[in-house]
Design a protein around this motif. Structure first.
Motif, PDB file in Angstrom:
ATOM      1  N   LEU A  68      19.894  77.136  63.886  1.00 47.12           N
ATOM      2  CA  LEU A  68      19.757  77.231  62.233  1.00 47.12           C
ATOM      3  C   LEU A  68      18.895  78.479  61.582  1.00 47.12           C
ATOM      4  CD1 LEU A  68      18.167  73.472  62.198  1.00 47.12           C
ATOM      5  CD2 LEU A  68      20.207  74.418  61.243  1.00 47.12           C
ATOM      6  N   ARG A  69      18.290  79.159  62.377  1.00 50.55           N
ATOM      7  CA  ARG A  69      17.785  80.373  62.090  1.00 50.55           C
ATOM      8  C   ARG A  69      18.959  81.470  61.841  1.00 50.55           C
ATOM      9  NH1 ARG A  69      13.332  78.644  64.826  1.00 50.55           N
ATOM     10  NH2 ARG A  69      13.998  79.334  66.983  1.00 50.55           N
ATOM     11  N   LYS A  70      19.980  81.370  62.589  1.00 53.54           N
ATOM     12  CA  LYS A  70      21.103  82.285  62.415  1.00 53.54           C
ATOM     13  C   LYS A  70      21.677  81.950  61.099  1.00 53.54           C
ATOM     14  CE  LYS A  70      22.826  82.453  66.907  1.00 53.54           C
ATOM     15  NZ  LYS A  70      23.999  81.873  67.823  1.00 53.54           N
ATOM     16  N   GLY A  91       8.412  73.739  57.536  1.00 47.55           N
ATOM     17  CA  GLY A  91       8.192  73.061  58.623  1.00 47.55           C
ATOM     18  C   GLY A  91       9.236  71.624  58.316  1.00 47.55           C
ATOM     19  N   GLU A  92       9.992  71.572  57.420  1.00 45.17           N
ATOM     20  CA  GLU A  92      10.608  70.158  57.200  1.00 45.17           C
ATOM     21  C   GLU A  92      11.999  70.275  58.198  1.00 45.17           C
ATOM     22  OE1 GLU A  92      10.741  69.983  53.243  1.00 45.17           O
ATOM     23  OE2 GLU A  92       8.647  69.668  52.982  1.00 45.17           O
ATOM     24  N   LEU A  93      12.443  69.051  58.069  1.00 41.30           N
ATOM     25  CA  LEU A  93      13.886  68.801  58.897  1.00 41.30           C
ATOM     26  C   LEU A  93      14.904  68.962  57.923  1.00 41.30           C
ATOM     27  CD1 LEU A  93      13.039  65.650  60.980  1.00 41.30           C
ATOM     28  CD2 LEU A  93      12.890  68.054  61.727  1.00 41.30           C
ATOM     29  N   ASP A 115      18.213  71.356  73.187  1.00 40.51           N
ATOM     30  CA  ASP A 115      17.003  71.663  72.782  1.00 40.51           C
ATOM     31  C   ASP A 115      16.700  71.524  71.264  1.00 40.51           C
ATOM     32  OD1 ASP A 115      14.698  73.228  72.175  1.00 40.51           O
ATOM     33  OD2 ASP A 115      14.832  74.744  73.448  1.00 40.51           O
ATOM     34  N   GLY A 116      16.017  70.807  70.793  1.00 37.65           N
ATOM     35  CA  GLY A 116      15.621  70.604  69.489  1.00 37.65           C
ATOM     36  C   GLY A 116      16.209  69.718  68.540  1.00 37.65           C
ATOM     37  N   ILE A 117      17.257  68.676  69.492  1.00 39.24           N
ATOM     38  CA  ILE A 117      18.021  67.684  68.902  1.00 39.24           C
ATOM     39  C   ILE A 117      17.873  66.393  70.004  1.00 39.24           C
ATOM     40  CG2 ILE A 117      20.326  68.612  69.690  1.00 39.24           C
ATOM     41  CD1 ILE A 117      21.560  66.913  67.422  1.00 39.24           C
ATOM     42  N   PRO A 118      17.836  65.277  69.696  1.00 41.99           N
ATOM     43  CA  PRO A 118      17.364  64.678  68.350  1.00 41.99           C
ATOM     44  C   PRO A 118      15.970  64.861  67.968  1.00 41.99           C
ATOM     45  CG  PRO A 118      17.647  62.917  69.915  1.00 41.99           C
ATOM     46  CD  PRO A 118      17.788  64.169  70.628  1.00 41.99           C
ATOM     47  N   ARG A 119      15.441  64.700  66.687  1.00 42.69           N
ATOM     48  CA  ARG A 119      14.199  64.930  66.320  1.00 42.69           C
ATOM     49  C   ARG A 119      13.797  63.759  65.582  1.00 42.69           C
ATOM     50  NH1 ARG A 119      11.621  70.320  65.921  1.00 42.69           N
ATOM     51  NH2 ARG A 119      13.207  71.564  66.897  1.00 42.69           N
ATOM     52  N   LYS A 120      14.808  62.580  65.515  1.00 43.33           N
ATOM     53  CA  LYS A 120      14.352  61.534  64.968  1.00 43.33           C
ATOM     54  C   LYS A 120      15.199  60.390  65.433  1.00 43.33           C
ATOM     55  CE  LYS A 120      16.321  62.624  60.716  1.00 43.33           C
ATOM     56  NZ  LYS A 120      16.707  62.545  59.098  1.00 43.33           N
ATOM     57  N   GLU A 147      17.536  58.403  64.110  1.00 45.02           N
ATOM     58  CA  GLU A 147      18.726  58.395  63.497  1.00 45.02           C
ATOM     59  C   GLU A 147      19.649  59.511  64.176  1.00 45.02           C
ATOM     60  OE1 GLU A 147      16.040  58.687  61.823  1.00 45.02           O
ATOM     61  OE2 GLU A 147      16.180  57.338  59.820  1.00 45.02           O
ATOM     62  N   GLN A 148      19.223  60.708  64.427  1.00 45.55           N
ATOM     63  CA  GLN A 148      19.726  61.781  65.303  1.00 45.55           C
ATOM     64  C   GLN A 148      20.185  61.280  66.633  1.00 45.55           C
ATOM     65  OE1 GLN A 148      17.949  65.648  65.030  1.00 45.55           O
ATOM     66  NE2 GLN A 148      18.043  65.572  62.903  1.00 45.55           N
ATOM     67  N   ALA A 149      19.210  60.801  67.272  1.00 47.46           N
ATOM     68  CA  ALA A 149      19.402  60.284  68.506  1.00 47.46           C
ATOM     69  C   ALA A 149      20.620  59.187  68.840  1.00 47.46           C
ATOM     70  CB  ALA A 149      18.147  59.475  69.099  1.00 47.46           C
ATOM     71  N   LYS A 195       2.876  70.474  60.219  1.00 49.15           N
ATOM     72  CA  LYS A 195       3.792  69.523  59.648  1.00 49.15           C
ATOM     73  C   LYS A 195       4.562  69.155  60.710  1.00 49.15           C
ATOM     74  CE  LYS A 195       6.153  68.094  55.940  1.00 49.15           C
ATOM     75  NZ  LYS A 195       6.154  68.103  54.419  1.00 49.15           N
ATOM     76  N   ARG A 196       5.188  70.259  61.558  1.00 53.38           N
ATOM     77  CA  ARG A 196       6.050  69.890  62.533  1.00 53.38           C
ATOM     78  C   ARG A 196       5.775  69.376  63.800  1.00 53.38           C
ATOM     79  NH1 ARG A 196       6.105  75.816  62.890  1.00 53.38           N
ATOM     80  NH2 ARG A 196       7.114  75.974  64.874  1.00 53.38           N
ATOM     81  N   ILE A 197       4.287  69.333  64.010  1.00 52.41           N
ATOM     82  CA  ILE A 197       3.618  68.551  64.964  1.00 52.41           C
ATOM     83  C   ILE A 197       3.505  67.219  64.485  1.00 52.41           C
ATOM     84  CG2 ILE A 197       1.295  67.987  66.229  1.00 52.41           C
ATOM     85  CD1 ILE A 197       1.029  71.007  66.482  1.00 52.41           C
TER      86      ILE A 197
END
Ligand code: ADP
Length: 212
Positions: free
Chosen positions: A37-39, A58-60, A86-91, A93-95, A166-168
């Motif tokens: 995403l940073r890319k 710090g949002e999704l 690494d970094g997926i899933p974060r919730k 729905e994504q799982a 927020k991220r935590i």
């Protein structure tokens, strides 16, 4: 048995560092959601600017964008190669979306949690720095001002108190419930000790799990 590993860990848990060691040992291909995403966020496009704003707050990022890049990654994986997510899933729905995708591709997978306290997370995040060029992460006790590659060390634009908080919160509220979907194949590793110790115990536990 070779399988995909889905890495979980609160911000600052060291999952990026551990992920590299694990991927190297078992020949896994890493998918680092935040880095991808940073890319995209560096691109001078409408989507790039939108993503940068979300990350810095710090949002999704939307599930749609996330699933598109992860699906693209899976489609391009070399045959027979396992992945480390690494970094997926974060919730949750994504799982669900990720699991459906992995099953569609006949892939086996397990969850791995690198566990730390919130106190440790806050301490590590407010003091870590990354290389402006190669993005290598350095802890507070790194003595030099420059990266091994010669690049300048800077604070990540989202490692500021408000975004960290927020991220935590999101991790506790959304990601922790998502982990329950992996409870049948799940490994928890203590992320509090020094890196070498964490790596040693993680590789030992993974050896046992992957040989079972
Ligand atoms: P951290 O784990 O410290 O939050 P990452 O590099 O993993 O850092 O992610 C940075 C940012 O990228 C997140 O704060 C979020 O904005 C976005 N992001 C990463 N992974 C996801 C995801 N699975 N879904 C939505 N947004 C994501």
């Amino acid at each position: 048995m070779i399988m995909d590993l889905i890495f979980f860990g609160m911000q600052g848990s060291g999952k990026g560092t551990l992920g590299k060691a694990v991927a190297e040992k078992y020949g896994l291909e890493i998918f680092e959601t935040g880095a991808e995403l940073r890319k995209l966020a560096q691109e001078d496009s409408e989507l790039g600017r939108k993503i940068k704003k979300i990350i810095d707050a710090g949002e999704l990022v939307s599930d749609e964008v996330i699933m598109e890049i992860v699906e693209n990654f899976i489609n391009n994986l070399e045959a027979g190669k396992a992945a480390l997510f690494d970094g997926i899933p974060r919730k949750i729905e994504q799982a669900k979306l990720l699991n459906t995708l992995l099953k569609k591709h006949d892939r086996k997978f397990a969850g791995v949690l690198l566990e730390i306290s919130e106190e440790t997370a806050l301490r590590r995040l407010t003091t870590r720095r990354i290389c402006k060029n190669c993005k290598e992460v350095y802890p507070a006790n790194y003595e030099n001002d420059k990266c091994k590659c010669g690049g300048e060390l800077i604070t990540r634009s989202d490692d500021v108190p408000e975004s960290i908080k927020k991220r935590i919160e999101t991790f506790k509220e959304k990601t922790v419930p998502a982990m329950t979907l992996y409870k049948d194949h799940f490994l928890t590793i203590d992320g509090e000790p020094q890196i070498e110790e964490v790596q040693k115990s993680a590789l030992k536990a993974l050896d046992t799990m992957l040989q079972a």
